[in-house]
Design a protein around this motif. Structure first.
Motif, PDB file in Angstrom:
ATOM      1  N   MET A 124     -25.637 -24.802  -4.673  1.00 17.78           N
ATOM      2  CA  MET A 124     -24.494 -24.302  -5.242  1.00 17.78           C
ATOM      3  C   MET A 124     -23.621 -25.054  -5.582  1.00 17.78           C
ATOM      4  SD  MET A 124     -24.429 -19.640  -6.086  1.00 17.78           S
ATOM      5  CE  MET A 124     -24.294 -19.760  -3.931  1.00 17.78           C
ATOM      6  N   MET A 125     -23.410 -25.077  -4.415  1.00 22.13           N
ATOM      7  CA  MET A 125     -22.135 -26.278  -4.468  1.00 22.13           C
ATOM      8  C   MET A 125     -22.192 -27.814  -5.263  1.00 22.13           C
ATOM      9  SD  MET A 125     -18.188 -25.917  -3.173  1.00 22.13           S
ATOM     10  CE  MET A 125     -19.012 -25.024  -2.051  1.00 22.13           C
ATOM     11  N   ALA A 126     -23.967 -27.786  -4.490  1.00 24.93           N
ATOM     12  CA  ALA A 126     -24.157 -29.457  -5.213  1.00 24.93           C
ATOM     13  C   ALA A 126     -23.877 -29.089  -6.797  1.00 24.93           C
ATOM     14  CB  ALA A 126     -25.518 -29.504  -5.100  1.00 24.93           C
ATOM     15  N   ARG A 127     -24.531 -27.874  -7.534  1.00 24.10           N
ATOM     16  CA  ARG A 127     -24.319 -27.378  -9.207  1.00 24.10           C
ATOM     17  C   ARG A 127     -22.165 -27.977  -9.555  1.00 24.10           C
ATOM     18  NH1 ARG A 127     -27.144 -22.846  -8.652  1.00 24.10           N
ATOM     19  NH2 ARG A 127     -28.828 -23.741  -8.022  1.00 24.10           N
ATOM     20  N   LEU A 128     -21.859 -27.416  -8.580  1.00 26.41           N
ATOM     21  CA  LEU A 128     -20.456 -27.441  -9.022  1.00 26.41           C
ATOM     22  C   LEU A 128     -19.625 -28.487  -8.773  1.00 26.41           C
ATOM     23  CD1 LEU A 128     -19.193 -24.649  -9.310  1.00 26.41           C
ATOM     24  CD2 LEU A 128     -18.937 -24.657  -6.889  1.00 26.41           C
ATOM     25  N   GLU A 129     -20.251 -29.280  -7.823  1.00 29.66           N
ATOM     26  CA  GLU A 129     -20.080 -30.451  -7.879  1.00 29.66           C
ATOM     27  C   GLU A 129     -19.715 -31.445  -9.084  1.00 29.66           C
ATOM     28  OE1 GLU A 129     -20.950 -32.568  -4.387  1.00 29.66           O
ATOM     29  OE2 GLU A 129     -19.101 -33.807  -3.590  1.00 29.66           O
ATOM     30  N   GLN A 130     -21.476 -31.313  -9.337  1.00 27.65           N
ATOM     31  CA  GLN A 130     -22.128 -32.197 -10.209  1.00 27.65           C
ATOM     32  C   GLN A 130     -21.070 -31.967 -11.907  1.00 27.65           C
ATOM     33  OE1 GLN A 130     -26.247 -31.229 -11.139  1.00 27.65           O
ATOM     34  NE2 GLN A 130     -26.160 -32.869 -12.590  1.00 27.65           N
TER      35      GLN A 130
ATOM     36  N   GLY B 262     -18.009 -30.925 -11.964  1.00 26.53           N
ATOM     37  CA  GLY B 262     -16.932 -31.370 -12.103  1.00 26.53           C
ATOM     38  C   GLY B 262     -15.590 -30.247 -11.058  1.00 26.53           C
ATOM     39  N   PHE B 263     -16.174 -29.695 -10.781  1.00 26.94           N
ATOM     40  CA  PHE B 263     -15.034 -28.208 -10.490  1.00 26.94           C
ATOM     41  C   PHE B 263     -14.567 -28.503  -8.856  1.00 26.94           C
ATOM     42  CE2 PHE B 263     -17.765 -25.899 -13.560  1.00 26.94           C
ATOM     43  CZ  PHE B 263     -16.499 -25.824 -14.852  1.00 26.94           C
ATOM     44  N   ALA B 264     -15.674 -29.501  -7.712  1.00 26.71           N
ATOM     45  CA  ALA B 264     -14.830 -29.151  -6.455  1.00 26.71           C
ATOM     46  C   ALA B 264     -15.425 -30.639  -6.330  1.00 26.71           C
ATOM     47  CB  ALA B 264     -16.323 -27.724  -6.076  1.00 26.71           C
ATOM     48  N   GLU B 265     -14.964 -30.675  -5.008  1.00 25.52           N
ATOM     49  CA  GLU B 265     -15.208 -32.450  -4.332  1.00 25.52           C
ATOM     50  C   GLU B 265     -15.900 -32.192  -2.643  1.00 25.52           C
ATOM     51  OE1 GLU B 265     -13.158 -35.517  -6.823  1.00 25.52           O
ATOM     52  OE2 GLU B 265     -12.359 -34.782  -4.531  1.00 25.52           O
ATOM     53  N   ARG B 266     -16.440 -32.813  -2.049  1.00 21.30           N
ATOM     54  CA  ARG B 266     -16.280 -32.054  -0.882  1.00 21.30           C
ATOM     55  C   ARG B 266     -16.113 -34.001  -0.393  1.00 21.30           C
ATOM     56  NH1 ARG B 266     -22.815 -30.895  -0.679  1.00 21.30           N
ATOM     57  NH2 ARG B 266     -22.929 -31.822  -2.610  1.00 21.30           N
ATOM     58  N   ALA B 267     -15.959 -33.756   1.407  1.00 20.50           N
ATOM     59  CA  ALA B 267     -14.898 -34.768   1.617  1.00 20.50           C
ATOM     60  C   ALA B 267     -15.725 -34.600   3.329  1.00 20.50           C
ATOM     61  CB  ALA B 267     -13.851 -35.144   1.555  1.00 20.50           C
ATOM     62  N   ASP B 268     -16.199 -35.117   3.518  1.00 20.32           N
ATOM     63  CA  ASP B 268     -16.337 -35.874   5.009  1.00 20.32           C
ATOM     64  C   ASP B 268     -14.848 -35.027   5.984  1.00 20.32           C
ATOM     65  OD1 ASP B 268     -18.434 -36.960   4.823  1.00 20.32           O
ATOM     66  OD2 ASP B 268     -17.798 -38.399   5.976  1.00 20.32           O
ATOM     67  N   ASP B 269     -15.478 -33.994   6.675  1.00 21.63           N
ATOM     68  CA  ASP B 269     -14.101 -33.978   7.627  1.00 21.63           C
ATOM     69  C   ASP B 269     -13.735 -35.049   9.156  1.00 21.63           C
ATOM     70  OD1 ASP B 269     -12.917 -32.586   9.428  1.00 21.63           O
ATOM     71  OD2 ASP B 269     -13.907 -30.749   8.980  1.00 21.63           O
ATOM     72  N   PRO B 270     -13.048 -35.422   9.683  1.00 21.35           N
ATOM     73  CA  PRO B 270     -12.325 -36.364  10.243  1.00 21.35           C
ATOM     74  C   PRO B 270     -13.241 -35.860  11.181  1.00 21.35           C
ATOM     75  CG  PRO B 270     -11.174 -36.301   9.880  1.00 21.35           C
ATOM     76  CD  PRO B 270     -12.524 -35.175   8.067  1.00 21.35           C
ATOM     77  N   GLU B 271     -12.658 -34.186  11.066  1.00 17.67           N
ATOM     78  CA  GLU B 271     -12.904 -33.808  12.997  1.00 17.67           C
ATOM     79  C   GLU B 271     -13.950 -33.266  13.533  1.00 17.67           C
ATOM     80  OE1 GLU B 271      -9.364 -31.563  13.735  1.00 17.67           O
ATOM     81  OE2 GLU B 271      -8.660 -33.228  12.209  1.00 17.67           O
TER      82      GLU B 271
END
Lengths: 143, 143
Positions: free
Chosen positions: B70-76, B78-87
């Motif tokens: 679902m997140m992949a669709r949302l990202e595609q 343009g509604f959400a973005e994923r970034a690496d968590d540095p922690e």
DNA sequence: CTAAGACAGTCAATGTATTGACCAATGGCA
DNA sequence: TGCCATTGGTCAATACATTGACTGTCTTAG
């Protein structure tokens, strides 16, 4: 004490539905039957005679397209059969196979047991009231 | 007067859940958002900061595998973005895009309106009681 | 400090569920 | 009788949802 961030009624119903099927699945797993397949077998079993695909779909409130697919699986698994309806050339008559009937009869006690365990330590009255409200919502949303 | 063949509570919940999503879909259709996508956007919007994918999944009680998709669709979209968590190198930090936030803010009134229309001509008390019982069942079934 | 287990995320397979588009048969009504 | 809307069934596309299997990272116990 949590104070769960207050779940919306709509979200609650959807999450509960998912949880129910998730927990119900193992009950039928030994017979390699999914909860929805079980539901279809139940409808067919309680219906006396053959039913049209559309009638089963209406009774479960799913689309006929969905029912086409589920019925194809059920047929392939040998639980149900389709025959032409001589009275209406558009329609099919769906019946349980002997194997289908045997399966549902074997599984019904397991379902009943699971079902009554679900209601344990909850008030009978609350459950009945919730069921009634759910009926009202269904009636309101159904066409 | 019907006397509907007495719908099982379990079947009722599942049918109601399907009906709810079916009727809710048109509310978001103009924004090309599905009800589940709306739900995810809602969770992200109300969460203050970024969330891990697993946290969103837990909050909606769906599997993380499902959330991945679902997140992949949302990202595609343009509604959400994923970034690496540095922690935590395993984890992602999911946030709404500006477009995601704008979309949910635009849709919220439509949802609220639909939601309150749903409860009209039903007793507030009954709805609250049903919601409570649903919560109890969820609590009982959730791990 | 290292080995075991828990946890975050992904991929693949399968089942459920919807809409939209279509065809064939039916039924009502002009 | 003939048209036309309705209904029964199917196919395709897409979304949701699960389990199982796997990689990689973190955490904790010994």
């Amino acid at each position: 004490m949590a104070a769960q961030p207050e779940r919306d009624l709509v979200a609650g119903v959807i999450q509960l539905a998912n949880l129910l099927t998730r927990r119900l699945a193992p009950v039928f797993e030994k017979a390699r039957v999914t909860p929805q397949q079980w539901a279809i077998l139940s409808v067919l079993d309680q219906s006396g005679g053959p039913m049209s695909l559309a009638a089963v779909a209406r009774s479960m409130m799913v689309s006929k397209q969905n029912m086409t697919g589920m019925m194809a699986r059920l047929e392939q698994l040998g639980f149900a059969e389709r025959a032409d309806d001589p009275e209406d050339l558009r329609s099919s008559r769906v019946i349980l196979t002997r194997r289908g009937r045997a399966t549902i009869e074997k599984l019904r006690p397991a379902y009943e047991e699971w079902r009554s365990a679900l209601g344990a330590d909850l008030s009978e009255r609350d459950l009945a009231a919730a069921a009634k409200t759910i009926e009202q919502l269904i009636a309101k949303l159904a066409d």
